[in-house]
Design an enzyme around this catalytic site. Structure first.
Site, PDB file in Angstrom:
ATOM      1  N   CYS A 129       0.696  -1.323  -0.094  1.00 64.59           N
ATOM      2  CA  CYS A 129      -0.093   0.047   0.070  1.00 64.59           C
ATOM      3  C   CYS A 129       0.894   1.318   0.201  1.00 64.59           C
ATOM      4  O   CYS A 129       0.624   2.306  -0.660  1.00 64.59           O
ATOM      5  CB  CYS A 129      -1.002   0.035   1.158  1.00 64.59           C
ATOM      6  SG  CYS A 129      -0.201  -0.444   2.628  1.00 64.59           S
ATOM      7  N   HIS A 242      -2.823   6.350   4.705  1.00 70.47           N
ATOM      8  CA  HIS A 242      -1.145   6.453   4.743  1.00 70.47           C
ATOM      9  C   HIS A 242      -0.889   7.747   4.280  1.00 70.47           C
ATOM     10  O   HIS A 242      -1.120   8.019   3.209  1.00 70.47           O
ATOM     11  CB  HIS A 242      -0.465   5.425   4.106  1.00 70.47           C
ATOM     12  CG  HIS A 242      -0.690   3.901   4.724  1.00 70.47           C
ATOM     13  ND1 HIS A 242      -1.415   3.710   5.692  1.00 70.47           N
ATOM     14  CD2 HIS A 242      -0.311   2.736   4.140  1.00 70.47           C
ATOM     15  CE1 HIS A 242      -1.372   2.512   5.847  1.00 70.47           C
ATOM     16  NE2 HIS A 242      -0.461   1.854   5.258  1.00 70.47           N
TER      17      HIS A 242
END
Ligand code: A2P
Length: 343
Positions: A129, A242
């Site tokens: 990710c 994130h």
């Protein structure tokens, strides 16, 4: 086209269903049948899709009767079963790290290296990710100015550890707010009111595996092993986006205005860069969004003509489910999904 989600009851599985539904509504993916699989714990549960309640089944140890398998039940399930699903004719888009470094498995972010997906031999890997989110912003810069060195510090949400990770953040924070001691299971230390510079296992070189994934996968996706990458990966107590501070040394110097203009027309990027107006990437604004937010674009004080920037991308979307569905859309757009007869 028949699509199967393995790990449908997990955090990424949940997002896969939403993104598939939106893709179907937009007319991008044409799905005739959606099959949902999870562990025996979830067998019989129903989940809504397209106005219907679909029943979750136990993941089969044998063939899956689908054209596309979106695998998101962890590395051990993928390692045990993905090759078998592929040998039965399905294209497996795998969200785990099980096959990412195999030479015959493409590692794909469609905006960056979509054509690689067409070279698959049954399995296509969805990247880590953190890397997927970074390369959406870095790839256009690399193509135009040549990235020589890339230094990344991450601020990674608990969603990276799945639904259990997000649940742990909420329950343990609740405990602390009520005067109790926080415990931990999904993370190496208690997560409430903490930051943890330890994601995945430490390697011999002192970096964690999560940090090395950013280096290995950036090389593979950009098709350039010469870029020097150093990452410090840190877990923070947020739910699902994130964020990453990225410093780039460039072959050819660039100004912040040139980078803003370049990224302004880059696919998958939303430039959010007006510090005077308090506008920059944040989990609060990037969560739930398909685009990766990019801002704080400024001239590096360390590398002449280099660039500093800050990105925030929804880990469950571009970092996982959305990218997987975009790979399926890319395959369908390019006529690369052969529908097999039912078994
Ligand atoms: P279940 O909910 O039945 O445990 P997350 O990453 O959010 O933790 O989600 C993991 C997903 O993978 C869930 O859907 C989970 O199903 C599924 N899963 C976990 N272990 C297995 C297994 N051994 N076989 C099939 N699915 C599994």
């Amino acid at each position: 086209m028949r699509v199967a989600i393995v790990g449908a009851t997990g955090a990424v599985g949940h997002e896969l269903m939403q993104v598939l539904e939106q893709s179907q509504q937009r007319g991008s993916l044409k799905i005739d049948e959606l099959q949902l699989y999870a562990s025996p714990r979830s067998a019989g549960k129903t989940l809504p899709f397209g106005g219907q309640d679909l029943t979750v089944q136990v993941t089969p140890e044998g063939p899956i009767d689908a054209d596309i398998v979106l695998a998101s039940a962890g590395g051990s399930v993928s390692l045990a079963l993905a090759h078998q699903w592929a040998s039965e004719g399905a294209i497996v888009i795998d969200n785990s790290s099980a096959f990412r470094y195999d030479a015959d498995v493409p590692l794909v972010v469609p905006e960056v290296n979509g054509p690689e997906a067409l070279k698959h031999k049954g399995i296509i890997a969805n990247p880590n990710c953190t890397t997927a989110i970074a390369v959406v912003a870095v790839a256009p810069i690399h193509r135009k100015y040549g990235v020589k060195r890339m230094i990344v510090s991450t601020y990674q949400a608990t969603s990276g550890a799945g639904q259990k990770g997000m649940d742990e953040l909420l329950t343990e924070t609740h405990k602390v707010l009520h005067g109790q001691q926080a415990s931990h299971q999904e993370f190496v230390h208690p997560i409430p009111f903490n930051v943890i510079p330890h994601i995945d296992a430490f390697q011999d070189n002192g970096y964690t595996k999560e940090e090395m994934k950013v280096a290995w996968e950036t090389h593979k996706i950009l098709g350039d092993d010469s870029i020097k990458v150093s990452c410090t990966a840190v877990r923070i107590p947020t739910l699902r986006t994130h964020s990453e501070a990225i410093t780039l040394e460039l072959e050819h110097p660039a100004t912040p205005d040139e980078i803003r203009e370049l990224l302004g027309s880059a696919p998958g990027v939303e430039v959010r860069d007006n510090p005077g107006g308090k506008l920059y990437p944040m989990p609060l604004t990037a969560s739930g969004k398909y685009d990766v937010e990019v801002g704080r674009i400024r001239q590096s004080l360390v590398f002449d003509g280099g660039i500093d920037l800050f990105v925030a991308g929804d880990q469950l979307l571009k970092g996982a489910a959305l990218n997987a569905v975009q790979i399926a859309e890319y395959l369908q757009e390019h006529g690369a999904i052969k529908q097999k007869a039912g078994v």
